[in-house]
Design a protein around this motif. Structure first.
Motif, PDB file in Angstrom:
ATOM      1  N   ASP A  78       0.836  -1.206   0.000  1.00 54.89           N
ATOM      2  CA  ASP A  78       0.000   0.000   0.000  1.00 54.89           C
ATOM      3  C   ASP A  78       0.873   1.258   0.000  1.00 54.89           C
ATOM      4  OD1 ASP A  78      -1.155  -2.324   1.466  1.00 54.89           O
ATOM      5  OD2 ASP A  78      -2.979  -1.124   1.336  1.00 54.89           O
ATOM      6  N   ASN A  81       2.912   1.833  -3.330  1.00 53.05           N
ATOM      7  CA  ASN A  81       2.107   2.254  -4.479  1.00 53.05           C
ATOM      8  C   ASN A  81       1.728   3.724  -4.365  1.00 53.05           C
ATOM      9  OD1 ASN A  81       1.255   0.313  -6.731  1.00 53.05           O
ATOM     10  ND2 ASN A  81       1.357  -0.989  -4.916  1.00 53.05           N
ATOM     11  N   LYS A  82       1.513   4.171  -3.127  1.00 57.39           N
ATOM     12  CA  LYS A  82       1.131   5.587  -2.952  1.00 57.39           C
ATOM     13  C   LYS A  82       2.246   6.523  -3.411  1.00 57.39           C
ATOM     14  CE  LYS A  82      -2.598   5.130   0.241  1.00 57.39           C
ATOM     15  NZ  LYS A  82      -2.631   3.883   1.010  1.00 57.39           N
ATOM     16  N   TYR A  95       3.760   2.108 -10.171  1.00 55.78           N
ATOM     17  CA  TYR A  95       2.395   2.072  -9.648  1.00 55.78           C
ATOM     18  C   TYR A  95       1.621   0.961 -10.351  1.00 55.78           C
ATOM     19  CZ  TYR A  95      -2.421   3.336  -8.674  1.00 55.78           C
ATOM     20  OH  TYR A  95      -3.730   3.284  -8.283  1.00 55.78           O
ATOM     21  N   GLU A 100      -4.577  -2.945  -4.793  1.00 57.08           N
ATOM     22  CA  GLU A 100      -5.438  -3.172  -3.626  1.00 57.08           C
ATOM     23  C   GLU A 100      -5.802  -4.645  -3.462  1.00 57.08           C
ATOM     24  OE1 GLU A 100      -8.336  -0.215  -4.376  1.00 57.08           O
ATOM     25  OE2 GLU A 100      -7.230   1.302  -3.262  1.00 57.08           O
ATOM     26  N   GLY A 419       2.409   8.849 -10.454  1.00 50.96           N
ATOM     27  CA  GLY A 419       2.585   9.117  -9.024  1.00 50.96           C
ATOM     28  C   GLY A 419       3.336  10.399  -8.735  1.00 50.96           C
TER      29      GLY A 419
END
Ligand code: SF4
Length: 468
Positions: A78, A81-82, A95, A100, A419
């Motif tokens: 998580d 990826n952010k 990304y 999820e 991102g």
């Protein structure tokens, strides 16, 4: 024997990078069994125990302790990826749009059946994951870690979590490195996508992004060297060399080792770490975490004292900005030296690096109480630097040099597509110059005579013909 073989420990833990299992196999060394029969004597067990209790408290009071205890490294899917640092489709992006489905919460809610901890560890980071039914039913072994969640997830465009749990256990049973297996499958898939290779080359196998059945099939073919698996068992770099031409552009390795689950364009210090790490692309030789998760103020203050001697100013705020290359060479050097200390003490990177709860003063005290020999912070720093430079000398003796401290073209020329790091590349040359200066290396990557003398490594200088 696959070159990407691991040394397996207690069935489900792997000493994986750089093909050490293959080295053991080539020496016909099947296993090492250890059994101790004598007590471990400490110089001052009461002080040592007090220190251990204080260390546990520090570890548990860190703001990231809760996440480590709850999720282990799976939480990184998580988080990474952010910030677009999660390698996707052979590092085309950082990304993965389906991340999820592989998240820490999914694993915890649907597949977690227990935990495993190393002796005495309050973090118990290993989460056991089981698939109860279906074609990927398995007990999951010690469970998934972040690296495999990328190698068998984003890096090959796969969002089938049950296949990943199964493939992870299968790879461990067959004694291979998941990072290298996922790396070579991702590499082949990109070549296939770009038309550089075809089914004629692969013996009829179609490499496609997000194909869990192909993943499981390839693991077996690589381990048993069947069909195209025989070539892939050589590892990505050798496969790229064999195919040559355009394929070389997509060879995401450094010093022949597949880059692990970090896109250096999203964290500049990680890009530099991958390029210079002594054992090839690695995220643990240097684990620079100030710009990843932050350091406690007390550690920043201590480290800043060192930085001020070099630069005459604090490293903050640039030091904590993962996209700013400024001060990252100093932080990588610091992290490499400290990681060398942690590794040689067999202390986990959790607690020393992620989260950074323990630092040089804690280690110096522990060594003093354990051995009765007095150590201070400076002594331990010097030991870390000495280990790191000696490893470098070993590599130089074996033929490595500055030309091997490189990154694949993709990280240097292809801007990150998504991102917060969108548009960024790794400013490697700029960071490398400063890194060499801080390390006391010349332009060929050789440490100076003065550096080796200061570390009491003149024997290495002699072997490498480094003179005053
Ligand atoms: S020592 Fe490290 S690897 Fe072992 S359980 Fe603790 S945090 Fe995990």
């Amino acid at each position: 024997m696959a070159r990407i073989a691991s040394i397996m420990v207690d069935r489900d833990n792997a000493v994986s990078r750089s093909g050490l299992g293959c080295v053991m196999g080539s020496k016909k060394l099947k296993a090492v069994a250890v059994h101790g029969s004598k007590p471990i004597r400490l110089h001052n067990k009461y002080k040592f125990y007090e220190l251990a209790v204080a260390a546990h408290k520090k570890m548990l009071s860190h703001r990231f302790a809760g996440d480590v205890i709850r999720y282990g490294t799976t939480i990184l899917v998580d988080l990474m990826n952010k910030i677009a640092r999660y390698p996707t489709r052979n590092f085309q992006s950082g990304y993965f749009e389906k991340y999820e489905k592989l998240s820490a919460e999914v694993l915890r809610e649907r597949y977690r059946v227990g935990e495993v901890a190393c002796f005495g560890c309050p973090y118990h980071c290993k989460k056991r994951h089981m698939v109860r039914s279906g074609k990927y039913a398995c007990d999951g072994g010690h469970g998934l870690e972040y690296e495999t969640l990328d190698a068998y997830g984003g890096r090959i465009g796969n969002d089938d979590i049950e296949a990943i749990i199964y493939a992870n256990q299968l790879t461990n049973r067959l004694g291979m490195d998941t990072d290298n297996v996922g790396g070579v499958i991702g590499f082949m898939t990109e070549l296939f996508e770009k038309g550089i290779i075809d089914e004629k080359f692969t013996g009829g196998i179609k490499f496609r992004w997000g194909d869990p059945e192909l993943l499981v099939k390839m693991i077996r073919m690589i381990a048993y060297k069947e069909g195209i698996g025989k070539l892939l068992a050589e590892g990505t770099h050798r496969v790229a060399q064999k195919i040559g031409g355009e394929a070389l552009k997509y060879d995401m390795t450094v010093k022949g080792v597949d880059i692990p689950a970090q896109d250096g364009r999203a964290q500049k210090s990680m890009g530099l770490s991958h390029a210079v790490a002594n054992r090839g692309a690695d995220h643990l030789t240097s684990a620079e975490f100030l710009s990843e998760v932050g350091w406690p103020d007390a550690i920043i203050e201590r480290f800043d004292n060192l930085a001020k001697k070099i630069y005459g100013r604090s490293i903050m705020p640039e030091g904590a900005d993962r996209l700013d290359p400024k001060f990252k060479p100093l932080m990588v050097v610091e992290s490499e030296n400290f990681a060398a200390v942690a590794d040689s003490l067999v202390v986990c990177k959790f607690s020393t690096h992620w989260p950074p709860a323990l630092y040089y003063p804690d280690i110096a005290k522990a060594l003093t109480y354990a051995t009765g020999i007095s150590f201070n912070e400076e002594d331990v720093r010097r030991i870390g630097e000495r280990i790191y430079i000696l490893e470098r000398c070993y590599n130089l003796r074996e033929g490595y040099s500055s030309r091997d401290d490189r990154l694949p073209e993709r990280f240097l020329k292809e801007p990150a597509p998504a991102g917060p790091c969108k548009g960024h590349v790794v400013e490697l040359d700029e960071m490398l110059r400063e890194y060499y200066r801080l390390r006391g290396y010349d332009e060929n990557g050789y440490p100076s005579y003065e550096k080796l003398k200061s570390l009491d490594l003149l024997e290495a200088a002699k072997e490498l013909n480094i003179t005053q």
